[in-house]
Scaffold this motif. Sequence first.
Motif, PDB file in Angstrom:
ATOM      1  N   ASP A  19     -27.568 -19.639  58.582  1.00 13.84           N
ATOM      2  CA  ASP A  19     -27.641 -21.100  58.581  1.00 13.84           C
ATOM      3  C   ASP A  19     -26.934 -21.717  57.381  1.00 13.84           C
ATOM      4  OD1 ASP A  19     -28.989 -21.711  60.978  1.00 13.84           O
ATOM      5  OD2 ASP A  19     -30.894 -21.067  60.120  1.00 13.84           O
ATOM      6  N   ARG A  20     -26.393 -20.873  56.500  1.00 14.76           N
ATOM      7  CA  ARG A  20     -25.673 -21.368  55.328  1.00 14.76           C
ATOM      8  C   ARG A  20     -24.157 -21.292  55.502  1.00 14.76           C
ATOM      9  NH1 ARG A  20     -30.305 -18.966  53.023  1.00 14.76           N
ATOM     10  NH2 ARG A  20     -31.406 -20.378  51.590  1.00 14.76           N
ATOM     11  N   ILE A  21     -23.707 -20.351  56.310  1.00 15.57           N
ATOM     12  CA  ILE A  21     -22.274 -20.163  56.554  1.00 15.57           C
ATOM     13  C   ILE A  21     -21.984 -20.575  57.994  1.00 15.57           C
ATOM     14  CG2 ILE A  21     -20.389 -18.479  56.632  1.00 15.57           C
ATOM     15  CD1 ILE A  21     -21.932 -16.803  54.607  1.00 15.57           C
ATOM     16  N   GLU A  22     -20.925 -21.322  58.185  1.00 14.06           N
ATOM     17  CA  GLU A  22     -20.544 -21.721  59.540  1.00 14.06           C
ATOM     18  C   GLU A  22     -20.479 -20.493  60.444  1.00 14.06           C
ATOM     19  OE1 GLU A  22     -19.468 -23.070  63.009  1.00 14.06           O
ATOM     20  OE2 GLU A  22     -20.038 -24.437  61.372  1.00 14.06           O
ATOM     21  N   ARG A  23     -21.169 -20.569  61.604  1.00 14.36           N
ATOM     22  CA  ARG A  23     -21.298 -19.439  62.507  1.00 14.36           C
ATOM     23  C   ARG A  23     -19.936 -18.826  62.853  1.00 14.36           C
ATOM     24  NH1 ARG A  23     -26.584 -21.174  62.314  1.00 14.36           N
ATOM     25  NH2 ARG A  23     -26.574 -22.595  64.074  1.00 14.36           N
ATOM     26  N   ARG A  24     -18.971 -19.659  63.126  1.00 18.50           N
ATOM     27  CA  ARG A  24     -17.644 -19.191  63.505  1.00 18.50           C
ATOM     28  C   ARG A  24     -17.017 -18.348  62.396  1.00 18.50           C
ATOM     29  NH1 ARG A  24     -13.306 -23.822  64.630  1.00 18.50           N
ATOM     30  NH2 ARG A  24     -13.554 -23.999  62.381  1.00 18.50           N
ATOM     31  N   SER A  25     -17.167 -18.786  61.152  1.00 18.27           N
ATOM     32  CA  SER A  25     -16.604 -18.050  60.013  1.00 18.27           C
ATOM     33  C   SER A  25     -17.316 -16.721  59.802  1.00 18.27           C
ATOM     34  CB  SER A  25     -16.702 -18.894  58.739  1.00 18.27           C
ATOM     35  OG  SER A  25     -16.002 -20.110  58.890  1.00 18.27           O
ATOM     36  N   LEU A  26     -18.633 -16.719  59.976  1.00 21.76           N
ATOM     37  CA  LEU A  26     -19.408 -15.491  59.796  1.00 21.76           C
ATOM     38  C   LEU A  26     -19.021 -14.453  60.849  1.00 21.76           C
ATOM     39  CD1 LEU A  26     -21.615 -14.350  57.961  1.00 21.76           C
ATOM     40  CD2 LEU A  26     -23.320 -15.233  59.566  1.00 21.76           C
ATOM     41  N   ILE A  27     -18.765 -14.887  62.066  1.00 25.72           N
ATOM     42  CA  ILE A  27     -18.311 -13.985  63.129  1.00 25.72           C
ATOM     43  C   ILE A  27     -16.992 -13.334  62.738  1.00 25.72           C
ATOM     44  CG2 ILE A  27     -17.370 -13.927  65.478  1.00 25.72           C
ATOM     45  CD1 ILE A  27     -19.479 -16.075  66.202  1.00 25.72           C
ATOM     46  N   ILE A  28     -16.065 -14.118  62.225  1.00 22.00           N
ATOM     47  CA  ILE A  28     -14.739 -13.609  61.881  1.00 22.00           C
ATOM     48  C   ILE A  28     -14.797 -12.598  60.742  1.00 22.00           C
ATOM     49  CG2 ILE A  28     -12.496 -14.278  60.906  1.00 22.00           C
ATOM     50  CD1 ILE A  28     -12.785 -16.915  62.508  1.00 22.00           C
ATOM     51  N   VAL A  29     -15.513 -12.928  59.672  1.00 19.00           N
ATOM     52  CA  VAL A  29     -15.587 -12.030  58.507  1.00 19.00           C
ATOM     53  C   VAL A  29     -16.253 -10.705  58.885  1.00 19.00           C
ATOM     54  CG1 VAL A  29     -16.613 -11.721  56.221  1.00 19.00           C
ATOM     55  CG2 VAL A  29     -15.552 -13.906  56.827  1.00 19.00           C
ATOM     56  N   SER A  30     -17.365 -10.769  59.612  1.00 18.13           N
ATOM     57  CA  SER A  30     -18.064  -9.534  59.984  1.00 18.13           C
ATOM     58  C   SER A  30     -17.252  -8.704  60.981  1.00 18.13           C
ATOM     59  CB  SER A  30     -19.450  -9.852  60.548  1.00 18.13           C
ATOM     60  OG  SER A  30     -19.366 -10.777  61.610  1.00 18.13           O
ATOM     61  N   ALA A  31     -16.486  -9.350  61.855  1.00 17.65           N
ATOM     62  CA  ALA A  31     -15.629  -8.611  62.792  1.00 17.65           C
ATOM     63  C   ALA A  31     -14.556  -7.834  62.053  1.00 17.65           C
ATOM     64  CB  ALA A  31     -14.990  -9.578  63.795  1.00 17.65           C
ATOM     65  N   LEU A  32     -13.997  -8.422  61.006  1.00 15.78           N
ATOM     66  CA  LEU A  32     -13.007  -7.710  60.195  1.00 15.78           C
ATOM     67  C   LEU A  32     -13.646  -6.514  59.488  1.00 15.78           C
ATOM     68  CD1 LEU A  32     -11.044 -10.742  58.677  1.00 15.78           C
ATOM     69  CD2 LEU A  32     -10.302  -9.200  60.514  1.00 15.78           C
ATOM     70  N   GLY A  33     -14.913  -6.656  59.082  1.00 14.32           N
ATOM     71  CA  GLY A  33     -15.639  -5.530  58.498  1.00 14.32           C
ATOM     72  C   GLY A  33     -15.821  -4.392  59.484  1.00 14.32           C
ATOM     73  N   ILE A  34     -16.139  -4.722  60.738  1.00 11.61           N
ATOM     74  CA  ILE A  34     -16.267  -3.699  61.787  1.00 11.61           C
ATOM     75  C   ILE A  34     -14.958  -2.938  61.944  1.00 11.61           C
ATOM     76  CG2 ILE A  34     -16.572  -3.338  64.271  1.00 11.61           C
ATOM     77  CD1 ILE A  34     -18.486  -5.740  64.265  1.00 11.61           C
ATOM     78  N   ALA A  35     -13.849  -3.672  61.971  1.00 13.87           N
ATOM     79  CA  ALA A  35     -12.535  -3.038  62.127  1.00 13.87           C
ATOM     80  C   ALA A  35     -12.229  -2.099  60.968  1.00 13.87           C
ATOM     81  CB  ALA A  35     -11.457  -4.114  62.238  1.00 13.87           C
ATOM     82  N   ALA A  36     -12.489  -2.558  59.739  1.00 13.79           N
ATOM     83  CA  ALA A  36     -12.170  -1.765  58.550  1.00 13.79           C
ATOM     84  C   ALA A  36     -13.003  -0.492  58.473  1.00 13.79           C
ATOM     85  CB  ALA A  36     -12.372  -2.614  57.298  1.00 13.79           C
ATOM     86  N   PHE A  37     -14.309  -0.602  58.638  1.00 14.82           N
ATOM     87  CA  PHE A  37     -15.174   0.573  58.522  1.00 14.82           C
ATOM     88  C   PHE A  37     -15.051   1.497  59.732  1.00 14.82           C
ATOM     89  CE2 PHE A  37     -17.482  -2.436  55.654  1.00 14.82           C
ATOM     90  CZ  PHE A  37     -17.215  -1.735  54.475  1.00 14.82           C
ATOM     91  N   GLY A  38     -14.649   0.939  60.883  1.00 14.61           N
ATOM     92  CA  GLY A  38     -14.367   1.787  62.031  1.00 14.61           C
ATOM     93  C   GLY A  38     -13.193   2.711  61.767  1.00 14.61           C
ATOM     94  N   LEU A  39     -12.169   2.187  61.097  1.00 13.74           N
ATOM     95  CA  LEU A  39     -11.023   3.023  60.735  1.00 13.74           C
ATOM     96  C   LEU A  39     -11.436   4.151  59.798  1.00 13.74           C
ATOM     97  CD1 LEU A  39      -8.211   0.354  60.234  1.00 13.74           C
ATOM     98  CD2 LEU A  39      -8.257   2.163  61.961  1.00 13.74           C
ATOM     99  N   VAL A  40     -12.269   3.828  58.812  1.00 13.84           N
ATOM    100  CA  VAL A  40     -12.746   4.859  57.878  1.00 13.84           C
ATOM    101  C   VAL A  40     -13.541   5.922  58.638  1.00 13.84           C
ATOM    102  CG1 VAL A  40     -14.183   5.323  55.856  1.00 13.84           C
ATOM    103  CG2 VAL A  40     -12.788   3.245  55.946  1.00 13.84           C
ATOM    104  N   PHE A  41     -14.418   5.488  59.548  1.00 20.69           N
ATOM    105  CA  PHE A  41     -15.222   6.426  60.339  1.00 20.69           C
ATOM    106  C   PHE A  41     -14.318   7.340  61.165  1.00 20.69           C
ATOM    107  CE2 PHE A  41     -17.642   7.699  64.083  1.00 20.69           C
ATOM    108  CZ  PHE A  41     -18.860   8.082  63.536  1.00 20.69           C
TER     109      PHE A  41
END
Length: 459
Positions: A333-355
């Motif tokens: 509720d502090r970060i715009e929902r759309r922005s939070l989706i984008i940042v966390s999706a990039l995290g999924i991509a990055a850590f998926g590559l490491v995995f």
Amino acid sequence: MSTQESTGSAPGTYEATDPAHRLDRLPIGPWHRRLTAVVGIGAFFDLYEVFLGGVLAAALAEPWALTHTQKSWLIASGFLGMFVGANVLSVLADRLGRRRMFLVNLGLYSVFSLACAFAQDATQLSVLRFLAGLGLGAELVLVDTYLAEFLPRAVRGRYIAWAYTFGFVGVPVAALLGARLVAGHELFGVDGWRWLLVAGALGAAFIQLLRTRLPESPRWLAAQGRYDEAESVVRDIEARVGIAAEARPVREAAPAAAARVPLKRMFRAPYARRTVMWWIFQVLQTVGYYGFGSLAPVVLQAKGHTVTESLTYAALSYLGYPVGSALSVPLIDRIERRSLIIVSALGIAAFGLVFGFASASWLIVAAGFLLTVCSNVFSNAFHVYQTEIFPTGLRSSAIGIAYSLSRLTSVVLPFVALDVLDDLGATAVFSGSGVLMVLLCVNVRLLGPRTTGRSLDAI
């Protein structure tokens, strides 16, 4: 979730208008928290099924001499059932009510999950997992829709995030239990994997029993023209949270809410742009979010680990699900929902590559854990977001139809991903996943509206 939280109403006073306005202005109390817990913990069974597909494919590969196609179907069959269920039950929830479909969906899942425990071959198990999936198809859609229609706007995001946290706490526990049961082979003379199915069935039956006491959504009742029933539910909630409402008929305040919204409204302004954005989103998010949960044990086996090691590493990685869900609570509720989706999706991509590239056990577990942390920040943000971009009369149908596309993608995913895994290895699987998550971010940024802190009606 502090008992002191409020949405702005002074204790003991309240201006009675339409149900939506009155629910938005209620102070938060124990009633809201009980509702959130009872509704949210049902979300566990959705990811439990995702986890279970990979476990069954890994555990039964040798004793049942499963072919590549049979393993794929064991994973895909549940998703195929969810695809059909999401299309049917979510539309019925807009026609017959949220509460009624809540009872139907978990009832179907409980019965057929128990039947799965008695399957004698891969074909029987796949068919029964399809039938169990029918029940779960609308579960997350109903969780999102129902809570969004009860919770005041000031806390809507974080309370839905709490709901998923309740559900996801059980996932690593179930995964660790699964690793032990599969490793032990039998418990009381019964194969360990069968007990996982029995546990899911009994757990769902218990949650269904708790849900029989849930009220129907007043927003939905008002949208159907059932004003007296909506008024009765709202007054009961007001009494439970200590608010005295004026005796003013709801029908005087909100007659416009009575009209049903036809499905074709999804394809007209301003919803057409949102519908296209969300259909694209649901197809792409499946690869990053559900792809890991359903394929992790099989990927780890392909890396050369034993069944027990693969399930244990996957279980440790799954600890990130409740952690990520809890982490999203103060953010959502502090970060715009759309922005939070984008940042966390990039995290999924990055850590998926490491995995995908990792070979050391500690790095596999660490990357998997961080990926699942990002996954549930992502998941909670988008589950709140999707409830906010469609109107009440269309909400369950629009979300459910889009959500069904993610399940259809999940049906195809094992066949494609396992072929890529066999031919090109884990690095190729997660590299492709990373590219799709970046495309998802572009889609949301260009087509998605801003929603955080706004009322459902205003959005």
